[in-house]
Design an enzyme around this catalytic site. Structure first.
Site, PDB file in Angstrom:
ATOM      1  N   CYS A  58      19.216  32.637  49.950  1.00  0.00           N
ATOM      2  CA  CYS A  58      19.588  33.072  48.593  1.00  0.00           C
ATOM      3  C   CYS A  58      19.102  32.056  47.554  1.00  0.00           C
ATOM      4  CB  CYS A  58      21.107  33.241  48.509  1.00  0.00           C
ATOM      5  SG  CYS A  58      21.623  33.868  46.895  1.00  0.00           S
ATOM      6  N   CYS A 105      24.982  28.208  44.280  1.00  0.00           N
ATOM      7  CA  CYS A 105      26.440  28.092  44.416  1.00  0.00           C
ATOM      8  C   CYS A 105      26.772  26.920  45.364  1.00  0.00           C
ATOM      9  CB  CYS A 105      27.034  29.387  44.949  1.00  0.00           C
ATOM     10  SG  CYS A 105      26.416  30.841  44.057  1.00  0.00           S
ATOM     11  N   CYS A 132      28.255  27.477  48.958  1.00  0.00           N
ATOM     12  CA  CYS A 132      27.763  28.533  49.849  1.00  0.00           C
ATOM     13  C   CYS A 132      26.650  28.074  50.790  1.00  0.00           C
ATOM     14  CB  CYS A 132      27.263  29.719  49.013  1.00  0.00           C
ATOM     15  SG  CYS A 132      26.731  31.099  50.056  1.00  0.00           S
ATOM     16  N   CYS A 167      33.414  45.975  54.297  1.00  0.00           N
ATOM     17  CA  CYS A 167      32.784  45.251  53.185  1.00  0.00           C
ATOM     18  C   CYS A 167      31.461  44.646  53.653  1.00  0.00           C
ATOM     19  CB  CYS A 167      33.686  44.126  52.714  1.00  0.00           C
ATOM     20  SG  CYS A 167      35.342  44.646  52.310  1.00  0.00           S
ATOM     21  N   CYS A 175      32.822  48.960  50.692  1.00  0.00           N
ATOM     22  CA  CYS A 175      32.755  47.898  49.689  1.00  0.00           C
ATOM     23  C   CYS A 175      31.446  47.144  49.903  1.00  0.00           C
ATOM     24  CB  CYS A 175      33.948  46.944  49.839  1.00  0.00           C
ATOM     25  SG  CYS A 175      33.884  45.545  48.695  1.00  0.00           S
ATOM     26  N   CYS A 209      36.525  44.710  42.932  1.00  0.00           N
ATOM     27  CA  CYS A 209      37.102  43.661  43.773  1.00  0.00           C
ATOM     28  C   CYS A 209      36.609  42.350  43.178  1.00  0.00           C
ATOM     29  CB  CYS A 209      36.630  43.819  45.224  1.00  0.00           C
ATOM     30  SG  CYS A 209      37.134  42.443  46.287  1.00  0.00           S
ATOM     31  N   ARG A 223      44.237  39.689  48.046  1.00  0.00           N
ATOM     32  CA  ARG A 223      43.736  39.435  49.410  1.00  0.00           C
ATOM     33  C   ARG A 223      43.693  37.941  49.705  1.00  0.00           C
ATOM     34  NH1 ARG A 223      38.584  41.887  49.799  1.00  0.00           N
ATOM     35  NH2 ARG A 223      39.757  43.799  50.045  1.00  0.00           N
TER      36      ARG A 223
HETATM   37  N1  SAM Z   1      25.443  36.944  46.961  1.00  0.00           N
HETATM   38  C1  SAM Z   1      26.414  37.735  46.340  1.00  0.00           C
HETATM   39  C2  SAM Z   1      27.096  37.030  45.198  1.00  0.00           C
HETATM   40  O1  SAM Z   1      27.477  35.877  45.351  1.00  0.00           O
HETATM   41  O2  SAM Z   1      27.246  37.638  44.140  1.00  0.00           O
HETATM   42  C3  SAM Z   1      27.465  38.264  47.295  1.00  0.00           C
HETATM   43  C4  SAM Z   1      27.890  37.440  48.503  1.00  0.00           C
HETATM   44  S1  SAM Z   1      28.779  35.939  48.158  1.00  0.00           S
HETATM   45  C5  SAM Z   1      28.769  35.112  49.709  1.00  0.00           C
HETATM   46  C6  SAM Z   1      30.447  36.516  47.889  1.00  0.00           C
HETATM   47  C7  SAM Z   1      31.529  35.516  47.572  1.00  0.00           C
HETATM   48  O3  SAM Z   1      31.897  34.786  48.734  1.00  0.00           O
HETATM   49  C8  SAM Z   1      31.241  34.414  46.561  1.00  0.00           C
HETATM   50  O4  SAM Z   1      31.331  34.844  45.251  1.00  0.00           O
HETATM   51  C9  SAM Z   1      32.331  33.404  46.870  1.00  0.00           C
HETATM   52  O5  SAM Z   1      33.457  33.660  46.069  1.00  0.00           O
HETATM   53  C10 SAM Z   1      32.639  33.659  48.341  1.00  0.00           C
HETATM   54  N2  SAM Z   1      32.246  32.517  49.173  1.00  0.00           N
HETATM   55  C11 SAM Z   1      30.999  32.160  49.543  1.00  0.00           C
HETATM   56  N3  SAM Z   1      30.996  31.040  50.289  1.00  0.00           N
HETATM   57  C12 SAM Z   1      32.290  30.657  50.403  1.00  0.00           C
HETATM   58  C13 SAM Z   1      32.939  29.566  51.050  1.00  0.00           C
HETATM   59  N4  SAM Z   1      32.249  28.623  51.708  1.00  0.00           N
HETATM   60  N5  SAM Z   1      34.283  29.491  50.975  1.00  0.00           N
HETATM   61  C14 SAM Z   1      34.989  30.424  50.297  1.00  0.00           C
HETATM   62  N6  SAM Z   1      34.428  31.477  49.671  1.00  0.00           N
HETATM   63  C15 SAM Z   1      33.096  31.595  49.700  1.00  0.00           C
HETATM   64 FE1  SF4 Z   2      23.843  33.470  47.041  1.00  0.00          FE
HETATM   65 FE2  SF4 Z   2      25.928  32.448  48.318  1.00  0.00          FE
HETATM   66 FE3  SF4 Z   2      25.844  32.298  45.670  1.00  0.00          FE
HETATM   67 FE4  SF4 Z   2      26.201  34.718  46.869  1.00  0.00          FE
HETATM   68  S1  SF4 Z   2      27.588  32.968  46.902  1.00  0.00           S
HETATM   69  S2  SF4 Z   2      24.820  34.239  45.158  1.00  0.00           S
HETATM   70  S3  SF4 Z   2      24.972  34.396  48.748  1.00  0.00           S
HETATM   71  S4  SF4 Z   2      24.407  31.318  47.100  1.00  0.00           S
END
Ligand code: SAM
Ligand code: SF4
Ligand code: DTB
Length: 329
Positions: free
Chosen positions: A67, A71, A74, A111, A142, A202, A274
């Site tokens: 990606c 973030c 992530c 989901c 979802c 959500c 949730r």
């Molecule tokens: N890539 C898309 C986005 O971020 O818009 C969708 C998938 S992303 C993994 C969905 C959500 O997962 C993120 O917004 C974040 O809130 C949560 N998330 C990701 N990594 C995480 C982690 N290590 N611990 C807790 N929540 C996490």
């Molecule tokens: Fe990409 Fe992870 Fe951020 Fe979703 S949360 S936009 S998968 S880096």
């Protein structure tokens, strides 16, 4: 956002719910004496839900890793040291096999997550076929695919997508320390497109991102003051993944986490709250307090997106011990 700048689908409904929470008010709620806070949360919960029923959502990563977003939490971001192997979008049949297994396990919502900044047009074609298939199994659908345009949201809605997950993650002030490649305003815009298309929202966030108490209240205020409360509010406890920017850090006191859950329940009384990521490392007792505080939804299944979830056998045993049960559709 003033009422006049809200587009049609995002017009604030006369729903009898508050959308004008202030941060000091929510901080005061979170800081209430614990018995008072839990009593208020449980009272609100019982006015709106069966307190013994838990909505069960299964989660599947249908497109993992690679990606471009940054973030900090992530593992799927290319900006992290850990390199989660990037895959292409799963084929419809492979997704349906997982959805059937989730249904057999007792999940009622499926989901699907994709590690995209935003889907491309050809991705939407494939996702629509997947959504139609999952919907055809009798599951609620979802997806969380990143930013959406209004036409993309409409296509997904037409294919049978019931919910779209798009989190605000944290307070507007803390946000820039966690993500720089997408703004808070971008997120609000996608949420508006999802609403306008007529899908359920959500939307939640993460606790444990190095935010302070004011940020924690700020996230809840941002969620509750959306034009409509999200139908589903996932509160994630950060899963610290080695090789991510947030791999090291102080863990959040579980009592603080329960307080945040209780405040979410009180200010968004009709939303499903949730208990999302982070359950694997949470004690049964913390789970029980979260349910008392108003949690009525969990991710159910061996895996979240890339990290392990609490085991299905453990969840089933815990619900049994608590005299609680999965919610039926
Ligand atoms: N890539 C898309 C986005 O971020 O818009 C969708 C998938 S992303 C993994 C969905 C959500 O997962 C993120 O917004 C974040 O809130 C949560 N998330 C990701 N990594 C995480 C982690 N290590 N611990 C807790 N929540 C996490
Ligand atoms: Fe990409 Fe992870 Fe951020 Fe979703 S949360 S936009 S998968 S880096
Ligand atoms: C949400 O709020 N939490 C889920 C879901 N929406 C997509 C994701 C949790 C991801 C946890 C880290 C991982 O497994 O990669």
């Amino acid at each position: 956002m003033s009422a006049s700048t809200l587009s049609r689908g995002a017009v604030r409904p006369d729903d009898g719910l508050r959308h004008d929470w202030t941060r000091p008010e929510v901080r005061a709620l979170i800081d209430l004496p614990f018995p008072d806070l839990l009593f208020r949360a449980q009272t609100v919960h019982r006015q709106n839900f069966d307190p013994t029923a838990v909505q069960m959502s299964a989660l599947l990563s249908i497109k993992t890793g690679g990606c471009p977003e940054d973030c900090a939490y992530c593992p799927q971001s290319v900006h992290q040291e850990c390199k989660v192997e990037a895959t292409r979008l799963m084929r419809v049949e492979a997704v349906l096999a997982e959805a059937r297994a989730a249904r057999a396990n007792g999940a009622t919502r499926f989901c699907m997550g994709a590690a995209w900044r935003a889907p491309k047009e050809r991705d939407i074609d494939e996702i629509c076929a997947i959504v139609e298939g999952v919907k055809g199994l009798g599951l609620e659908t979802c997806a969380t695919l990143g930013m959406l345009t209004r036409p993309q949201a409409e296509r997904l809605k037409d294919a049978g997508l019931d919910y779209y997950n798009h989190n605000l993650d944290t307070s507007p002030e803390h946000y820039g320390r966690i993500i720089t490649t997408r703004t808070y305003a971008d997120r609000l815009e996608t949420l508006e497109h999802v609403r306008e298309a007529g899908m359920h929202v959500c939307c939640g966030g993460i606790v444990g991102l190095g935010e302070d108490a004011d940020d924690q209240a700020g996230l809840l205020v941002a969620l509750a003051n959306l034009p409509q409360h999200p139908e589903s509010v996932p509160i994630n406890m950060l899963v610290r993944v080695a090789g991510t920017r947030l791999a090291e850090g102080d863990s959040v006191d579980p009592i603080t986490f329960v307080r945040i859950i209780a405040a979410a329940r009180i200010i968004m009384p009709r939303s499903f709250v949730r208990l999302a990521a982070g359950r694997e490392d949470m004690s049964d007792e913390t789970h029980a307090l979260c349910f008392l505080a108003g949690v009525n939804s969990i991710f159910y299944g061996a895996k979240l997106l890339t990290t392990p979830n609490a085991a299905v056998s453990r969840d089933a045993a815990l619900l049994e011990r608590l005299g609680m049960a999965p919610m039926r559709l």
